[in-house]
Design a protein around this motif. Structure first.
Motif, PDB file in Angstrom:
ATOM      1  N   ASP A 162       0.831  -1.206   0.000  1.00  0.00           N
ATOM      2  CA  ASP A 162       0.000   0.000   0.000  1.00  0.00           C
ATOM      3  C   ASP A 162       0.865   1.254   0.000  1.00  0.00           C
ATOM      4  N   LEU A 163       1.867   1.273   0.842  1.00  0.00           N
ATOM      5  CA  LEU A 163       2.740   2.439   0.991  1.00  0.00           C
ATOM      6  C   LEU A 163       3.487   2.763  -0.304  1.00  0.00           C
ATOM      7  N   PHE A 164       4.202   1.786  -0.855  1.00  0.00           N
ATOM      8  CA  PHE A 164       4.987   2.032  -2.068  1.00  0.00           C
ATOM      9  C   PHE A 164       4.082   2.179  -3.284  1.00  0.00           C
ATOM     10  N   GLY A 165       2.909   1.558  -3.231  1.00  0.00           N
ATOM     11  CA  GLY A 165       1.954   1.665  -4.325  1.00  0.00           C
ATOM     12  C   GLY A 165       1.394   3.062  -4.503  1.00  0.00           C
ATOM     13  N   GLU A 166       1.542   3.929  -3.496  1.00  0.00           N
ATOM     14  CA  GLU A 166       1.100   5.323  -3.612  1.00  0.00           C
ATOM     15  C   GLU A 166       1.852   6.047  -4.729  1.00  0.00           C
ATOM     16  N   LYS A 167       3.113   5.672  -4.965  1.00  0.00           N
ATOM     17  CA  LYS A 167       3.939   6.365  -5.958  1.00  0.00           C
ATOM     18  C   LYS A 167       4.430   5.469  -7.095  1.00  0.00           C
ATOM     19  N   PHE A 168       4.517   4.158  -6.837  1.00  0.00           N
ATOM     20  CA  PHE A 168       5.087   3.248  -7.824  1.00  0.00           C
ATOM     21  C   PHE A 168       4.027   2.278  -8.330  1.00  0.00           C
ATOM     22  N   SER A 169       3.742   2.341  -9.633  1.00  0.00           N
ATOM     23  CA  SER A 169       2.762   1.401 -10.192  1.00  0.00           C
ATOM     24  C   SER A 169       3.422   0.072 -10.562  1.00  0.00           C
ATOM     25  N   LYS A 170       4.713   0.094 -10.896  1.00  0.00           N
ATOM     26  CA  LYS A 170       5.464  -1.143 -11.159  1.00  0.00           C
ATOM     27  C   LYS A 170       6.169  -1.508  -9.864  1.00  0.00           C
ATOM     28  N   LEU A 171       5.619  -2.501  -9.160  1.00  0.00           N
ATOM     29  CA  LEU A 171       6.066  -2.783  -7.810  1.00  0.00           C
ATOM     30  C   LEU A 171       6.034  -4.282  -7.525  1.00  0.00           C
ATOM     31  N   SER A 172       7.111  -4.769  -6.915  1.00  0.00           N
ATOM     32  CA  SER A 172       7.169  -6.159  -6.472  1.00  0.00           C
ATOM     33  C   SER A 172       7.800  -6.179  -5.086  1.00  0.00           C
ATOM     34  N   ILE A 173       7.129  -6.823  -4.138  1.00  0.00           N
ATOM     35  CA  ILE A 173       7.667  -7.023  -2.795  1.00  0.00           C
ATOM     36  C   ILE A 173       7.387  -8.479  -2.437  1.00  0.00           C
ATOM     37  N   GLU A 174       8.437  -9.278  -2.466  1.00  0.00           N
ATOM     38  CA  GLU A 174       8.287 -10.724  -2.282  1.00  0.00           C
ATOM     39  C   GLU A 174       9.253 -11.239  -1.224  1.00  0.00           C
ATOM     40  N   PRO A 175       8.949 -12.382  -0.617  1.00  0.00           N
ATOM     41  CA  PRO A 175       9.891 -12.964   0.347  1.00  0.00           C
ATOM     42  C   PRO A 175      11.276 -13.130  -0.285  1.00  0.00           C
ATOM     43  N   CYS A 176      12.268 -12.799   0.463  1.00  0.00           N
ATOM     44  CA  CYS A 176      13.651 -12.843  -0.008  1.00  0.00           C
ATOM     45  C   CYS A 176      14.158 -14.288   0.087  1.00  0.00           C
ATOM     46  N   TYR A 177      14.554 -14.867  -1.031  1.00  0.00           N
ATOM     47  CA  TYR A 177      14.993 -16.270  -1.052  1.00  0.00           C
ATOM     48  C   TYR A 177      16.481 -16.429  -0.745  1.00  0.00           C
ATOM     49  N   ASN A 178      17.229 -15.317  -0.770  1.00  0.00           N
ATOM     50  CA  ASN A 178      18.682 -15.415  -0.621  1.00  0.00           C
ATOM     51  C   ASN A 178      19.215 -14.549   0.526  1.00  0.00           C
ATOM     52  N   SER A 179      18.436 -14.420   1.578  1.00  0.00           N
ATOM     53  CA  SER A 179      18.887 -13.676   2.763  1.00  0.00           C
ATOM     54  C   SER A 179      20.072 -14.372   3.412  1.00  0.00           C
ATOM     55  N   ILE A 180      20.848 -13.590   4.153  1.00  0.00           N
ATOM     56  CA  ILE A 180      21.902 -14.210   4.954  1.00  0.00           C
ATOM     57  C   ILE A 180      21.226 -15.043   6.045  1.00  0.00           C
ATOM     58  N   VAL A 181      21.924 -16.041   6.571  1.00  0.00           N
ATOM     59  CA  VAL A 181      21.324 -17.010   7.492  1.00  0.00           C
ATOM     60  C   VAL A 181      20.581 -16.361   8.668  1.00  0.00           C
ATOM     61  N   PRO A 182      21.167 -15.389   9.390  1.00  0.00           N
ATOM     62  CA  PRO A 182      20.435 -14.840  10.541  1.00  0.00           C
ATOM     63  C   PRO A 182      19.125 -14.127  10.172  1.00  0.00           C
ATOM     64  N   ARG A 183      18.969 -13.746   8.905  1.00  0.00           N
ATOM     65  CA  ARG A 183      17.776 -12.993   8.495  1.00  0.00           C
ATOM     66  C   ARG A 183      16.809 -13.812   7.631  1.00  0.00           C
ATOM     67  N   GLN A 184      17.096 -15.094   7.452  1.00  0.00           N
ATOM     68  CA  GLN A 184      16.219 -15.921   6.627  1.00  0.00           C
ATOM     69  C   GLN A 184      14.807 -15.942   7.201  1.00  0.00           C
TER      70      GLN A 184
END
Length: 194
Positions: A162-184
């Motif tokens: 919702d927040l980023f969609g206020e200004k950006f119509s081309k938008l992707s926010i998806e679970p990160c598949y390659n995070s470092i181990v402590p942040r997976q």
């Protein structure tokens, strides 16, 4: 009430080594994103860069048009010593919200989560204004809410859309598949195009 953390606050955090967000190198999601860009002349901004590991990685991999911005001079001075060939004019000691320029790519790495959530709408507007047409904001957001008063401040994917969609119509926010181990499992990968 807006809680804007100033240069003194961040300088003290760096001097006292209270930098739990800093993993000591560029994180995998940013490295892998940069690795697939072949147009090395793109103009890149890394705001709230701190020790600027992502800037060093980009610069050492052929991106010469990288700008590092931080409200505290302390990490910028440390970065200049650790990456002495990096152009001094591309180290910007400023408040992000007062910065004016245009970029092809802005990298988000632990800056959004350092800002009080009351500043998030202002952050999105500012990011949009700093991008060239077709420019991209790319990076990592925390996809969890923290049980303590930050920074860092977390959040939920639905709220970010919702927040980023206020200004950006081309938008992707998806679970990160390659995070470092402590942040997976706790990170989301953001791609927003102007």
């Amino acid at each position: 009430m807006t809680k804007r953390l100033d240069a003194q606050y961040w300088t003290e955090r760096y001097k006292e080594n209270q930098t739990g967000w800093d993993v000591g190198s560029a994180t995998t999601p940013i490295k892998q994103y940069l690795d697939q860009i072949y147009q090395k002349e793109v103009k890149i901004l890394i705001p709230g860069a701190g020790n600027a590991h992502e800037a060093k990685y980009a610069f050492e991999n052929g991106f010469q048009n990288v700008y590092v911005l931080d409200i505290s001079a302390h990490p910028l001075e440390k970065f200049q010593k650790s990456c002495s060939s990096f152009p001094e004019k591309q180290l910007l000691h400023k408040d992000f919200f007062e910065h004016e320029d245009k970029y092809d790519l802005i990298l988000e790495q632990t800056f959004f989560c350092a800002l009080d959530p009351s500043l998030r709408s202002e952050y999105v507007k500012k990011m949009h204004s700093l991008l060239n047409p077709g420019g991209k904001l790319v990076g990592v957001l925390f996809g969890v809410e923290f049980t303590y008063d930050g920074p860092p401040f977390g959040g939920k994917r639905e709220d970010y859309l919702d927040l980023f969609g206020e200004k950006f119509s081309k938008l992707s926010i998806e679970p990160c598949y390659n995070s470092i181990v402590p942040r997976q499992g706790s990170e989301l990968f953001l791609m927003a195009e102007k």
